[in-house]
Design a protein around this motif. Sequence first.
Motif, PDB file in Angstrom:
ATOM      1  N   GLY A  34       9.040  -4.957 -11.155  1.00  0.00           N
ATOM      2  CA  GLY A  34      10.254  -4.541 -11.836  1.00  0.00           C
ATOM      3  C   GLY A  34      10.238  -4.757 -13.333  1.00  0.00           C
ATOM      4  O   GLY A  34      11.234  -4.565 -13.994  1.00  0.00           O
ATOM      5  N   THR A  35       9.107  -5.191 -13.882  1.00  0.00           N
ATOM      6  CA  THR A  35       9.014  -5.423 -15.325  1.00  0.00           C
ATOM      7  C   THR A  35       8.147  -4.336 -15.941  1.00  0.00           C
ATOM      8  O   THR A  35       7.051  -4.065 -15.467  1.00  0.00           O
ATOM      9  CB  THR A  35       8.385  -6.803 -15.614  1.00  0.00           C
ATOM     10  OG1 THR A  35       9.171  -7.792 -14.974  1.00  0.00           O
ATOM     11  CG2 THR A  35       8.327  -7.075 -17.092  1.00  0.00           C
ATOM     12  N   ASP A  36       8.659  -3.745 -16.981  1.00  0.00           N
ATOM     13  CA  ASP A  36       7.905  -2.725 -17.691  1.00  0.00           C
ATOM     14  C   ASP A  36       7.379  -3.343 -18.989  1.00  0.00           C
ATOM     15  O   ASP A  36       8.147  -3.890 -19.779  1.00  0.00           O
ATOM     16  CB  ASP A  36       8.818  -1.524 -18.014  1.00  0.00           C
ATOM     17  CG  ASP A  36       8.031  -0.391 -18.652  1.00  0.00           C
ATOM     18  OD1 ASP A  36       6.862  -0.206 -18.280  1.00  0.00           O
ATOM     19  OD2 ASP A  36       8.602   0.284 -19.532  1.00  0.00           O
ATOM     20  N   ARG A  43      -3.421  -8.097  -1.629  1.00  0.00           N
ATOM     21  CA  ARG A  43      -2.532  -7.006  -1.915  1.00  0.00           C
ATOM     22  C   ARG A  43      -2.861  -6.433  -3.286  1.00  0.00           C
ATOM     23  O   ARG A  43      -3.154  -7.183  -4.223  1.00  0.00           O
ATOM     24  CB  ARG A  43      -1.125  -7.556  -1.773  1.00  0.00           C
ATOM     25  CG  ARG A  43      -0.107  -6.999  -2.637  1.00  0.00           C
ATOM     26  CD  ARG A  43       1.234  -7.665  -2.462  1.00  0.00           C
ATOM     27  NE  ARG A  43       1.819  -7.687  -3.781  1.00  0.00           N
ATOM     28  CZ  ARG A  43       2.975  -8.136  -4.099  1.00  0.00           C
ATOM     29  NH1 ARG A  43       3.720  -8.689  -3.187  1.00  0.00           N
ATOM     30  NH2 ARG A  43       3.419  -8.083  -5.297  1.00  0.00           N
ATOM     31  N   GLN A  44      -2.790  -5.149  -3.451  1.00  0.00           N
ATOM     32  CA  GLN A  44      -3.061  -4.467  -4.715  1.00  0.00           C
ATOM     33  C   GLN A  44      -1.853  -4.571  -5.633  1.00  0.00           C
ATOM     34  O   GLN A  44      -0.720  -4.352  -5.214  1.00  0.00           O
ATOM     35  CB  GLN A  44      -3.381  -2.983  -4.479  1.00  0.00           C
ATOM     36  CG  GLN A  44      -4.727  -2.753  -3.866  1.00  0.00           C
ATOM     37  CD  GLN A  44      -5.851  -2.924  -4.884  1.00  0.00           C
ATOM     38  OE1 GLN A  44      -5.682  -3.451  -5.969  1.00  0.00           O
ATOM     39  NE2 GLN A  44      -7.027  -2.487  -4.505  1.00  0.00           N
ATOM     40  N   THR A  45      -2.089  -4.885  -6.888  1.00  0.00           N
ATOM     41  CA  THR A  45      -0.984  -4.963  -7.850  1.00  0.00           C
ATOM     42  C   THR A  45      -0.932  -3.751  -8.764  1.00  0.00           C
ATOM     43  O   THR A  45       0.055  -3.558  -9.464  1.00  0.00           O
ATOM     44  CB  THR A  45      -1.117  -6.218  -8.728  1.00  0.00           C
ATOM     45  OG1 THR A  45      -2.322  -6.125  -9.485  1.00  0.00           O
ATOM     46  CG2 THR A  45      -1.100  -7.474  -7.887  1.00  0.00           C
ATOM     47  N   ASN A  46      -1.993  -2.964  -8.773  1.00  0.00           N
ATOM     48  CA  ASN A  46      -2.076  -1.798  -9.642  1.00  0.00           C
ATOM     49  C   ASN A  46      -1.776  -2.144 -11.107  1.00  0.00           C
ATOM     50  O   ASN A  46      -1.156  -1.394 -11.834  1.00  0.00           O
ATOM     51  CB  ASN A  46      -1.139  -0.680  -9.173  1.00  0.00           C
ATOM     52  CG  ASN A  46      -1.562  -0.142  -7.831  1.00  0.00           C
ATOM     53  OD1 ASN A  46      -2.761  -0.047  -7.547  1.00  0.00           O
ATOM     54  ND2 ASN A  46      -0.589   0.199  -6.984  1.00  0.00           N
ATOM     55  N   GLY A  47      -2.201  -3.311 -11.522  1.00  0.00           N
ATOM     56  CA  GLY A  47      -2.030  -3.709 -12.918  1.00  0.00           C
ATOM     57  C   GLY A  47      -0.648  -4.210 -13.274  1.00  0.00           C
ATOM     58  O   GLY A  47      -0.349  -4.452 -14.437  1.00  0.00           O
ATOM     59  N   VAL A  48       0.232  -4.404 -12.297  1.00  0.00           N
ATOM     60  CA  VAL A  48       1.588  -4.879 -12.573  1.00  0.00           C
ATOM     61  C   VAL A  48       1.615  -6.392 -12.366  1.00  0.00           C
ATOM     62  O   VAL A  48       1.293  -6.882 -11.282  1.00  0.00           O
ATOM     63  CB  VAL A  48       2.612  -4.190 -11.645  1.00  0.00           C
ATOM     64  CG1 VAL A  48       4.008  -4.761 -11.875  1.00  0.00           C
ATOM     65  CG2 VAL A  48       2.590  -2.702 -11.856  1.00  0.00           C
TER      66      VAL A  48
END
Length: 159
Positions: free
Chosen positions: A10-12, A1-6
Amino acid sequence: RQTNGVLVDGTDYPRFWSGIVLFSMIFFIASYASGIGNVPWQQGELFALDVRGIGTSLSTTMCWAANLFIGSTYLSLMDKITPSGAFGFYAGLCLLGWLFCLFCLPETAGLGLEEVQLVFRHGFGIRESERLRREKRAIRRGERSAVDDRSASTSGEKA
């Protein structure tokens, strides 16, 4: 699955800190590897030839035993006493080891292999190490004084 760098949903978090953490890890590994990290593998030079094999074996065993201890206790310590407590515990162990080295092991800088063997002949040899190093410093100072005297006398002859 791709996380796109996250890392955590829900965490910024600022991406700037990711770079800082990565740089810090690389800097630590490079510093450790070129500094104190190679000491357990080069300590064999301090052992006399007749005990070098067993000495190096025991030293390497202690290094790996310490790695095993940390690896096997880290997660349970973090769970029981928090991450800060676990790091504090390991820092305390490091402090105890540093104090042991500071007060119970002789300084061998500037001593040859034969002199190091003399130092360890009877126990830890802290006093013997200090005596030998004082003698070598006095000899070096004496040689410098003799060189300085010779250069002063030759410069006086030229003038």
